[in-house]
Design an enzyme around this catalytic site. Structure first.
Site, PDB file in Angstrom:
ATOM      1  N   ASN A   9       0.883  -1.174   0.000  1.00  0.00           N
ATOM      2  CA  ASN A   9       0.000   0.000   0.000  1.00  0.00           C
ATOM      3  C   ASN A   9       0.917   1.219   0.000  1.00  0.00           C
ATOM      4  O   ASN A   9       1.499   1.560   1.019  1.00  0.00           O
ATOM      5  CB  ASN A   9      -0.893  -0.010   1.249  1.00  0.00           C
ATOM      6  CG  ASN A   9      -1.698   1.267   1.385  1.00  0.00           C
ATOM      7  OD1 ASN A   9      -1.813   2.043   0.430  1.00  0.00           O
ATOM      8  ND2 ASN A   9      -2.267   1.498   2.560  1.00  0.00           N
ATOM      9  N   LYS A  11       0.147   4.213  -0.236  1.00  0.00           N
ATOM     10  CA  LYS A  11      -0.506   5.409   0.328  1.00  0.00           C
ATOM     11  C   LYS A  11      -0.280   6.602  -0.613  1.00  0.00           C
ATOM     12  O   LYS A  11      -0.161   6.392  -1.820  1.00  0.00           O
ATOM     13  CB  LYS A  11      -0.002   5.688   1.745  1.00  0.00           C
ATOM     14  CG  LYS A  11      -0.033   4.454   2.644  1.00  0.00           C
ATOM     15  CD  LYS A  11       0.066   4.791   4.095  1.00  0.00           C
ATOM     16  CE  LYS A  11       0.284   3.535   4.903  1.00  0.00           C
ATOM     17  NZ  LYS A  11      -0.111   3.685   6.283  1.00  0.00           N
ATOM     18  N   HIS A  94      -9.672   1.088   4.699  1.00  0.00           N
ATOM     19  CA  HIS A  94      -8.400   1.295   5.410  1.00  0.00           C
ATOM     20  C   HIS A  94      -8.661   2.230   6.589  1.00  0.00           C
ATOM     21  O   HIS A  94      -9.484   3.151   6.493  1.00  0.00           O
ATOM     22  CB  HIS A  94      -7.360   1.890   4.454  1.00  0.00           C
ATOM     23  CG  HIS A  94      -5.982   1.887   5.032  1.00  0.00           C
ATOM     24  ND1 HIS A  94      -5.572   2.821   5.954  1.00  0.00           N
ATOM     25  CD2 HIS A  94      -4.935   1.057   4.842  1.00  0.00           C
ATOM     26  CE1 HIS A  94      -4.319   2.557   6.303  1.00  0.00           C
ATOM     27  NE2 HIS A  94      -3.905   1.490   5.644  1.00  0.00           N
ATOM     28  N   GLU A  96      -7.133   4.648   7.690  1.00  0.00           N
ATOM     29  CA  GLU A  96      -6.935   6.077   7.404  1.00  0.00           C
ATOM     30  C   GLU A  96      -8.162   6.666   6.709  1.00  0.00           C
ATOM     31  O   GLU A  96      -8.467   7.853   6.865  1.00  0.00           O
ATOM     32  CB  GLU A  96      -5.654   6.266   6.572  1.00  0.00           C
ATOM     33  CG  GLU A  96      -4.419   6.019   7.434  1.00  0.00           C
ATOM     34  CD  GLU A  96      -3.179   5.547   6.693  1.00  0.00           C
ATOM     35  OE1 GLU A  96      -3.139   5.628   5.449  1.00  0.00           O
ATOM     36  OE2 GLU A  96      -2.242   5.063   7.363  1.00  0.00           O
ATOM     37  N   GLU A 165      -5.769  -5.103  10.385  1.00  0.00           N
ATOM     38  CA  GLU A 165      -4.785  -4.051  10.593  1.00  0.00           C
ATOM     39  C   GLU A 165      -5.086  -3.310  11.895  1.00  0.00           C
ATOM     40  O   GLU A 165      -5.890  -2.364  11.899  1.00  0.00           O
ATOM     41  CB  GLU A 165      -4.826  -3.056   9.424  1.00  0.00           C
ATOM     42  CG  GLU A 165      -4.455  -3.657   8.089  1.00  0.00           C
ATOM     43  CD  GLU A 165      -3.786  -2.630   7.189  1.00  0.00           C
ATOM     44  OE1 GLU A 165      -2.698  -2.928   6.689  1.00  0.00           O
ATOM     45  OE2 GLU A 165      -4.336  -1.527   7.015  1.00  0.00           O
ATOM     46  N   GLY A 171       1.982   2.169  10.658  1.00  0.00           N
ATOM     47  CA  GLY A 171       2.912   3.277  10.516  1.00  0.00           C
ATOM     48  C   GLY A 171       3.582   3.692  11.810  1.00  0.00           C
ATOM     49  O   GLY A 171       4.205   4.748  11.886  1.00  0.00           O
ATOM     50  N   SER A 209       2.992  -2.319  10.330  1.00  0.00           N
ATOM     51  CA  SER A 209       4.446  -2.342  10.546  1.00  0.00           C
ATOM     52  C   SER A 209       5.071  -3.702  10.251  1.00  0.00           C
ATOM     53  O   SER A 209       6.041  -4.099  10.905  1.00  0.00           O
ATOM     54  CB  SER A 209       4.794  -1.862  11.953  1.00  0.00           C
ATOM     55  OG  SER A 209       4.338  -0.522  12.143  1.00  0.00           O
TER      56      SER A 209
END
Ligand code: PEP
Length: 248
Positions: A9, A11, A94, A96, A165, A171, A209
């Site tokens: 990904n 991003k 996701h 985010e 996730e 991150g 991560s």
């Protein structure tokens, strides 16, 4: 599940020249891989990626898809448009997107439905925040998020990919331990078993991560069928190390 999945990904990272170098290096290093590898890139680069990867074993995908089919939805990209650029997979839900764009479980479920209708495999992300984990709500949160997708997609659920996730691991450099991840993956598998006859066919990816150093121990877990990789997918050597760990 035998063949593992490793999905990058990117991003909101990349440029025409950086993408070209990264794709070239990944493609060159993939020859011995026996897992399914893919990169989910920013939408403006799909044409570039399609052109560069055509005929490659490396799939490409999107990081989101509109919940609408077409029409007056400024800024949105439809599943049919993604399909025009050879997209095979699309991340939906996701954290985010859930966090910064207010995406609800119902919206994520509809996005998965749009992707499936266009012949794109949705990679449905679920995961708890740190506060939810500390409050003992991990199971309830991921079950609720997945239940919405199962409810909306019925028997098509066997065509999806799920990515667990934990938000606190994305991150941050903090990875769920293999045992923590396996515990949630087993729960998700059991939930899918109630909805489809072949839950083992649905790849369950871990994301948060994952890197060259921790991939092998996570991927060795019974119900971890692959990884969704953010930061480490931007460096060819790191991404290829994870692909190699998944190809054992
Ligand atoms: C992600 O963005 O899906 C992700 C897992 O990011 P990272 O690997 O950087 O934690």
């Amino acid at each position: 599940m035998t063949r593992k999945w490793i999905v990058g990904n990117w991003k909101m990272n990349g440029s025409l020249s950086a993408n070209q170098d990264l794709l070239h290096a990944i493609h060159a290093g993939l020859s011995t891989a026996s897992c399914q590898a893919a990169v989910c890139v920013p939408a403006p680069y799909l044409a570039q990626v399609q052109q560069q990867l055509l005929g490659s074993a490396l799939w490409w995908g999107a990081q989101d898809v509109s919940a609408h089919e077409q029409g007056a939805f400024t800024g949105e990209v439809s599943a049919a448009m993604l399909r025009d650029f050879g997209v095979r997979v699309a991340i939906v839900g996701h954290s985010e997107r859930r966090q910064y764009h207010g995406e609800t479980d119902a919206l994520v479920a509809t996005k998965a439905q749009r992707a499936l209708a266009a012949g794109i495999t949705p990679i449905v992300c679920v995961g708890e925040t740190l506060a939810e984990r500390e409050a003992g709500q991990t199971q309830a949160v991921v079950k609720r998020q997945l239940a919405a997708v199962i409810h909306t997609n019925g028997h098509c659920i066997s065509e999806i990919v799920v990515a667990y996730e934990p938000v606190w691991a994305i991150g941050t450099g903090k990875t769920a331990s293999p045992e923590q991840a396996q515990e949630v993956h087993a729960l998700l598998r059991a939930q899918l078993a109630a909805a489809t006859d072949h839950p083992e066919r649905i790849p369950l990816l871990y994301g948060g991560s994952m890197n060259a150093a921790n991939a092998a121990s996570l991927l060795a877990q019974l119900d971890i069928d692959g990884g969704l990789i953010g930061g480490a997918s931007l460096k060819a050597a790191d991404f290829l190390s994870i692909v190699a760990a998944a190809s054992q």
